[in-house]
Design an enzyme around this catalytic site. Sequence first.
Site, mmCIF file in Angstrom:
data_model
loop_
_atom_site.group_PDB
_atom_site.id
_atom_site.type_symbol
_atom_site.label_atom_id
_atom_site.label_comp_id
_atom_site.label_asym_id
_atom_site.label_seq_id
_atom_site.Cartn_x
_atom_site.Cartn_y
_atom_site.Cartn_z
ATOM 1 N N GLU A 59 -9.254 -1.819 -4.642
ATOM 2 C CA GLU A 59 -8.860 -0.921 -5.717
ATOM 3 C C GLU A 59 -9.196 -1.588 -7.051
ATOM 4 O O GLU A 59 -8.926 -2.775 -7.253
ATOM 5 C CB GLU A 59 -7.359 -0.605 -5.678
ATOM 6 C CG GLU A 59 -6.943 0.295 -6.855
ATOM 7 C CD GLU A 59 -5.477 0.758 -6.817
ATOM 8 O OE1 GLU A 59 -4.724 0.307 -5.937
ATOM 9 O OE2 GLU A 59 -5.112 1.567 -7.693
ATOM 10 N N ASN A 123 -8.815 4.644 -10.046
ATOM 11 C CA ASN A 123 -7.709 5.490 -10.510
ATOM 12 C C ASN A 123 -8.203 6.498 -11.541
ATOM 13 O O ASN A 123 -8.937 6.149 -12.459
ATOM 14 C CB ASN A 123 -6.616 4.626 -11.146
ATOM 15 C CG ASN A 123 -5.921 3.753 -10.118
ATOM 16 O OD1 ASN A 123 -5.095 4.243 -9.344
ATOM 17 N ND2 ASN A 123 -6.282 2.479 -10.085
ATOM 18 N N GLU A 155 -8.176 7.908 -6.809
ATOM 19 C CA GLU A 155 -6.716 7.934 -6.693
ATOM 20 C C GLU A 155 -6.101 8.736 -7.826
ATOM 21 O O GLU A 155 -6.388 8.506 -8.999
ATOM 22 C CB GLU A 155 -6.150 6.501 -6.738
ATOM 23 C CG GLU A 155 -6.596 5.654 -5.569
ATOM 24 C CD GLU A 155 -5.798 4.346 -5.439
ATOM 25 O OE1 GLU A 155 -4.909 4.103 -6.292
ATOM 26 O OE2 GLU A 155 -6.081 3.588 -4.506
ATOM 27 N N ASP A 185 -1.729 8.899 -5.035
ATOM 28 C CA ASP A 185 -1.125 7.608 -5.405
ATOM 29 C C ASP A 185 0.370 7.786 -5.717
ATOM 30 O O ASP A 185 0.803 8.877 -6.062
ATOM 31 C CB ASP A 185 -1.851 7.096 -6.664
ATOM 32 C CG ASP A 185 -1.802 5.587 -6.808
ATOM 33 O OD1 ASP A 185 -1.040 4.925 -6.086
ATOM 34 O OD2 ASP A 185 -2.551 5.065 -7.667
ATOM 35 N N GLU A 242 1.540 0.390 -0.808
ATOM 36 C CA GLU A 242 1.217 -0.529 -1.910
ATOM 37 C C GLU A 242 2.450 -1.342 -2.264
ATOM 38 O O GLU A 242 3.575 -0.951 -1.953
ATOM 39 C CB GLU A 242 0.693 0.252 -3.133
ATOM 40 C CG GLU A 242 1.685 1.229 -3.726
ATOM 41 C CD GLU A 242 1.182 1.906 -5.014
ATOM 42 O OE1 GLU A 242 -0.034 1.992 -5.235
ATOM 43 O OE2 GLU A 242 2.047 2.350 -5.781
HETATM 44 P P1 C2E Z 1 -1.385 2.002 -9.366
HETATM 45 O O1 C2E Z 1 -2.713 2.662 -9.249
HETATM 46 O O2 C2E Z 1 -0.290 2.539 -8.515
HETATM 47 O O3 C2E Z 1 -1.675 0.478 -9.047
HETATM 48 C C1 C2E Z 1 -0.774 -0.399 -8.443
HETATM 49 C C2 C2E Z 1 -0.120 -1.325 -9.430
HETATM 50 O O4 C2E Z 1 0.738 -2.217 -8.736
HETATM 51 C C3 C2E Z 1 -1.079 -2.222 -10.210
HETATM 52 O O5 C2E Z 1 -0.493 -2.459 -11.496
HETATM 53 C C4 C2E Z 1 -1.057 -3.515 -9.373
HETATM 54 O O6 C2E Z 1 -1.445 -4.653 -10.121
HETATM 55 C C5 C2E Z 1 0.377 -3.561 -8.977
HETATM 56 N N1 C2E Z 1 0.616 -4.288 -7.729
HETATM 57 C C6 C2E Z 1 -0.232 -4.483 -6.693
HETATM 58 N N2 C2E Z 1 0.378 -5.153 -5.689
HETATM 59 C C7 C2E Z 1 1.638 -5.386 -6.097
HETATM 60 C C8 C2E Z 1 2.776 -6.061 -5.490
HETATM 61 O O7 C2E Z 1 2.736 -6.551 -4.364
HETATM 62 N N3 C2E Z 1 3.917 -6.093 -6.233
HETATM 63 C C9 C2E Z 1 4.006 -5.536 -7.481
HETATM 64 N N4 C2E Z 1 5.163 -5.649 -8.132
HETATM 65 N N5 C2E Z 1 2.958 -4.907 -8.077
HETATM 66 C C10 C2E Z 1 1.804 -4.831 -7.380
HETATM 67 P P2 C2E Z 1 -1.350 -2.407 -12.830
HETATM 68 O O8 C2E Z 1 -2.679 -3.052 -12.620
HETATM 69 O O9 C2E Z 1 -0.477 -2.916 -13.920
HETATM 70 O O10 C2E Z 1 -1.604 -0.866 -13.049
HETATM 71 C C11 C2E Z 1 -0.552 0.027 -13.290
HETATM 72 C C12 C2E Z 1 -1.013 1.460 -13.214
HETATM 73 O O11 C2E Z 1 -1.919 1.763 -14.274
HETATM 74 C C13 C2E Z 1 -1.782 1.798 -11.935
HETATM 75 O O12 C2E Z 1 -0.863 2.041 -10.890
HETATM 76 C C14 C2E Z 1 -2.551 3.020 -12.355
HETATM 77 O O13 C2E Z 1 -1.754 4.180 -12.266
HETATM 78 C C15 C2E Z 1 -2.834 2.727 -13.832
HETATM 79 N N6 C2E Z 1 -4.220 2.226 -13.966
HETATM 80 C C16 C2E Z 1 -4.719 0.985 -13.805
HETATM 81 N N7 C2E Z 1 -6.053 0.952 -14.037
HETATM 82 C C17 C2E Z 1 -6.408 2.221 -14.337
HETATM 83 C C18 C2E Z 1 -7.668 2.865 -14.674
HETATM 84 O O14 C2E Z 1 -8.748 2.251 -14.707
HETATM 85 N N8 C2E Z 1 -7.626 4.211 -14.931
HETATM 86 C C19 C2E Z 1 -6.447 4.926 -14.868
HETATM 87 N N9 C2E Z 1 -6.495 6.234 -15.156
HETATM 88 N N10 C2E Z 1 -5.274 4.368 -14.549
HETATM 89 C C20 C2E Z 1 -5.250 3.034 -14.292
HETATM 90 MG MG MG Z 2 -3.810 3.323 -7.728
HETATM 91 MG MG MG Z 3 0.382 3.378 -6.993
HETATM 92 MG MG MG Z 4 1.464 3.423 -10.329
#
Ligand code: C2E
Ligand code: MG
Ligand code: MG
Ligand code: MG
Length: 292
Positions: A59, A123, A155, A185, A242
């Site tokens: 991802e 995403n 996603e 998601d 996740e």
């Molecule tokens: P998401 O798509 O649900 O991604 C999962 C989030 O959980 C990611 O946070 C990831 O770093 C984090 N994560 C993964 N494994 C674990 C774990 O074991 N424990 C915990 N506590 N967290 C974990 P991140 O990278 O801060 O991203 C947050 C959200 O921001 C994402 O949720 C997604 O909705 C959005 N996002 C990130 N990149 C993009 C992008 O390029 N475009 C769009 N539209 N949204 C994005």
């Molecule tokens: Mg995601």
């Molecule tokens: Mg998610």
């Molecule tokens: Mg999320």
Amino acid sequence: TAMAELPALARGNPIDGAYSRPTGEISAEAMSRALEDRQFSVVYQPKVVCDGGMLAGFEVLARWHHPTLGEIPPDRFIAVAERHDLIDELTAQVLDQSLQWFARHAPESRPPALGDPVTLSVNLSARSLRSHQLVETLTSRCQAHGVDPSRIVLELTETSAMEDPVASLDMLTRLRMKGFNLSLDDFGTGYSSMLQLVRLPFSEIKIDKSFVMEATRSGEARSVIRSIVDLGHSLGLQVTAEGVETAETLHYLQDTRCDLAQGFHIARPMPGERALLWLQRHTEKFANPSRG
Ligand code: C2E
Ligand code: MG
Ligand code: MG
Ligand code: MG
């Protein structure tokens, strides 16, 4: 307080180049400048088969390295990008970086005999679903990088897909017809109509990490997880958990027959070079299981 003495600064002037006081919100100008300056990069988090641990895909997650403020998390900038019409540009930059990496390294990631090729999950935000260019942007970028859409998983969060179910159905159907896979998601956090949801052409659901992270402590969380896995399977969907942070949670997921797992216990999101090292180690382990 010092804040109260600075009324002029409280009206959204970009302070330190990005945040405004007193809300701490990122300004549209800062975000737009950052896009121009290419301050965004991406990290990759592996998604593996619960049973056995083989890689299923990566991802892509966006990262903003601000020159003075340091790392700004997506939860702070995605909403700003959506509100100020910058999300399409962000998506395009995320796609270009990740497709280039994926096109280069994914083919070597698995001996064909070991199963389906790995996928790249990207995403998308609710806002993108209303963009007329989305289908064109996605197909043309894939073509430019020589990646077949069937290798891409898009996603969408449950809430974003249900914001406008009729428009979503139209857009998602068009994407599906181009060959993209669709994933729901953060499943379980919205309050959507189940019947409307299952009519959308998704092939995967991702159980929200808020349930998964509670699995070891909470019987209720475990019940929710088990029900989602059963629901997903009865609808013919692949189910991913996740936020898998412990071995115990992974064992529970195997027990429920959840398909795929993603989380810190397996690997953290990593910049391209580190993700490549992870991939090489992983491939070697599966090619020589005795050394694993
Ligand atoms: P998401 O798509 O649900 O991604 C999962 C989030 O959980 C990611 O946070 C990831 O770093 C984090 N994560 C993964 N494994 C674990 C774990 O074991 N424990 C915990 N506590 N967290 C974990 P991140 O990278 O801060 O991203 C947050 C959200 O921001 C994402 O949720 C997604 O909705 C959005 N996002 C990130 N990149 C993009 C992008 O390029 N475009 C769009 N539209 N949204 C994005
Ligand atoms: Mg995601
Ligand atoms: Mg998610
Ligand atoms: Mg999320």
